[in-house]
Design a protein around this motif. Structure first.
Motif, short mmCIF file in Angstrom:
data_model
loop_
_atom_site.label_atom_id
_atom_site.label_comp_id
_atom_site.label_asym_id
_atom_site.label_seq_id
_atom_site.Cartn_x
_atom_site.Cartn_y
_atom_site.Cartn_z
N MET A 1 -19.42 -3.44 -20.30
CA MET A 1 -18.35 -2.84 -21.02
C MET A 1 -17.35 -1.24 -19.53
O MET A 1 -16.16 -1.17 -19.70
CB MET A 1 -18.51 -2.54 -22.25
CG MET A 1 -17.24 -1.92 -23.13
SD MET A 1 -15.85 -3.42 -23.39
CE MET A 1 -15.27 -2.67 -24.60
N GLU A 2 -18.85 -0.49 -20.55
CA GLU A 2 -18.52 1.32 -19.42
C GLU A 2 -18.19 0.91 -18.03
O GLU A 2 -17.35 1.58 -17.65
CB GLU A 2 -19.66 1.96 -19.79
CG GLU A 2 -20.45 2.33 -21.15
CD GLU A 2 -20.98 1.09 -22.44
OE1 GLU A 2 -21.37 0.47 -21.06
OE2 GLU A 2 -21.23 1.03 -22.81
N MET A 3 -18.74 0.28 -17.50
CA MET A 3 -18.22 -0.59 -16.40
C MET A 3 -16.81 -0.39 -15.89
O MET A 3 -16.33 -0.18 -15.75
CB MET A 3 -19.37 -1.25 -15.16
CG MET A 3 -19.41 -1.41 -13.99
SD MET A 3 -20.39 0.34 -13.58
CE MET A 3 -20.62 0.02 -11.94
N MET A 4 -16.43 -1.68 -16.45
CA MET A 4 -14.80 -2.25 -16.87
C MET A 4 -13.79 -0.59 -16.68
O MET A 4 -12.77 0.04 -16.04
CB MET A 4 -14.66 -3.61 -17.27
CG MET A 4 -15.67 -4.64 -17.31
SD MET A 4 -14.78 -5.03 -15.28
CE MET A 4 -13.29 -5.34 -16.20
N VAL A 5 -14.16 -0.08 -17.54
CA VAL A 5 -13.70 1.02 -18.24
C VAL A 5 -14.06 2.42 -16.90
O VAL A 5 -12.33 2.66 -16.27
CB VAL A 5 -14.14 1.57 -19.12
CG1 VAL A 5 -13.13 3.06 -19.90
CG2 VAL A 5 -13.51 1.18 -20.32
N VAL A 6 -14.15 2.65 -16.56
CA VAL A 6 -14.41 2.98 -14.81
C VAL A 6 -13.61 2.40 -14.12
O VAL A 6 -13.47 3.54 -12.93
CB VAL A 6 -16.46 3.12 -14.95
CG1 VAL A 6 -16.58 4.17 -13.39
CG2 VAL A 6 -16.71 4.32 -15.50
N ALA A 7 -14.13 1.45 -14.26
CA ALA A 7 -13.54 0.83 -12.67
C ALA A 7 -12.25 0.69 -13.00
O ALA A 7 -11.25 1.44 -12.10
CB ALA A 7 -13.57 -0.44 -12.55
N ALA A 8 -11.34 0.41 -14.22
CA ALA A 8 -9.79 0.75 -13.96
C ALA A 8 -9.53 2.14 -13.83
O ALA A 8 -8.20 2.22 -13.17
CB ALA A 8 -9.33 0.15 -15.63
N LEU A 9 -9.87 3.18 -15.01
CA LEU A 9 -9.63 4.32 -14.23
C LEU A 9 -9.70 4.60 -12.77
O LEU A 9 -8.91 5.13 -12.20
CB LEU A 9 -10.25 5.55 -15.04
CG LEU A 9 -10.97 5.76 -16.70
CD1 LEU A 9 -11.79 6.39 -16.94
CD2 LEU A 9 -9.47 6.15 -16.87
N ILE A 10 -11.03 4.22 -11.97
CA ILE A 10 -10.78 4.70 -10.93
C ILE A 10 -9.55 3.99 -9.85
O ILE A 10 -8.86 4.10 -8.96
CB ILE A 10 -12.10 4.15 -9.58
CG1 ILE A 10 -12.79 4.56 -10.12
CG2 ILE A 10 -11.71 4.60 -7.91
CD1 ILE A 10 -14.34 4.47 -9.79
N GLY A 11 -9.84 3.02 -9.81
CA GLY A 11 -8.62 1.46 -10.10
C GLY A 11 -6.74 2.46 -10.32
O GLY A 11 -5.42 2.32 -9.24
N ALA A 12 -6.87 2.38 -11.62
CA ALA A 12 -5.41 3.49 -11.53
C ALA A 12 -5.02 4.29 -11.08
O ALA A 12 -3.57 4.81 -10.38
CB ALA A 12 -5.33 4.02 -13.25
N VAL B 1 3.16 1.59 -13.64
CA VAL B 1 3.18 1.08 -14.47
C VAL B 1 2.31 0.47 -14.66
O VAL B 1 1.45 0.02 -16.39
CB VAL B 1 4.61 -0.08 -14.90
CG1 VAL B 1 4.45 -0.90 -15.99
CG2 VAL B 1 5.42 1.18 -15.42
N ILE B 2 2.04 -0.68 -13.90
CA ILE B 2 0.22 -1.65 -13.28
C ILE B 2 -1.16 -0.76 -14.10
O ILE B 2 -1.84 -0.55 -14.51
CB ILE B 2 0.41 -1.87 -12.63
CG1 ILE B 2 1.54 -3.30 -12.20
CG2 ILE B 2 -0.94 -2.81 -11.86
CD1 ILE B 2 1.17 -4.13 -10.54
N ALA B 3 -1.05 0.94 -13.44
CA ALA B 3 -2.90 1.39 -13.40
C ALA B 3 -2.06 1.78 -15.22
O ALA B 3 -3.47 1.95 -15.34
CB ALA B 3 -1.65 3.02 -13.27
N ILE B 4 -1.05 2.00 -16.07
CA ILE B 4 -0.69 2.30 -17.38
C ILE B 4 -1.33 1.00 -18.07
O ILE B 4 -2.37 1.67 -18.94
CB ILE B 4 0.37 2.60 -17.77
CG1 ILE B 4 0.57 4.35 -17.55
CG2 ILE B 4 0.63 3.00 -19.36
CD1 ILE B 4 1.87 4.79 -17.41
#
Length: 80
Positions: free
Chosen positions: A1-12, A68-71
């Motif tokens: 779960m935390e890894m998905m949040v980190v990946a989303a932050l980096i990807g954004a 927008v996609i990043a948000i």
């Protein structure tokens, strides 16, 4: 779960950054060609200006869509 949040932050961050860099390069190229066109044919300034403004507007749409996609990745991530 935390890894998905980190990946989303980096990807954004990467998406917004690369979109901004790409738009900056695109706007620079369009503007330089516009100035070259005015230098070669000053009487075509009106037509060239309209075409340049349309092109810059279309180029600027890409980073807006990327942000927008990043948000969406940050706040409404469908993968979490």
């Amino acid at each position: 779960m935390e890894m998905m949040v980190v990946a989303a932050l980096i990807g954004a961050g990467i998406a917004a950054g690369l979109a901004a860099v790409g738009a900056g390069i695109g706007n620079g190229l369009v503007t330089s060609k516009f100035l070259e066109g005015i230098a070669r044919q000053p009487e075509a300034k009106g037509t060239l200006l309209v075409n340049m403004l349309i092109s810059v507007g279309l180029i600027e749409a890409v980073p807006i869509i990327a942000v927008v996609i990043a948000i969406i990745l940050l706040y409404a991530n469908p993968f979490i």
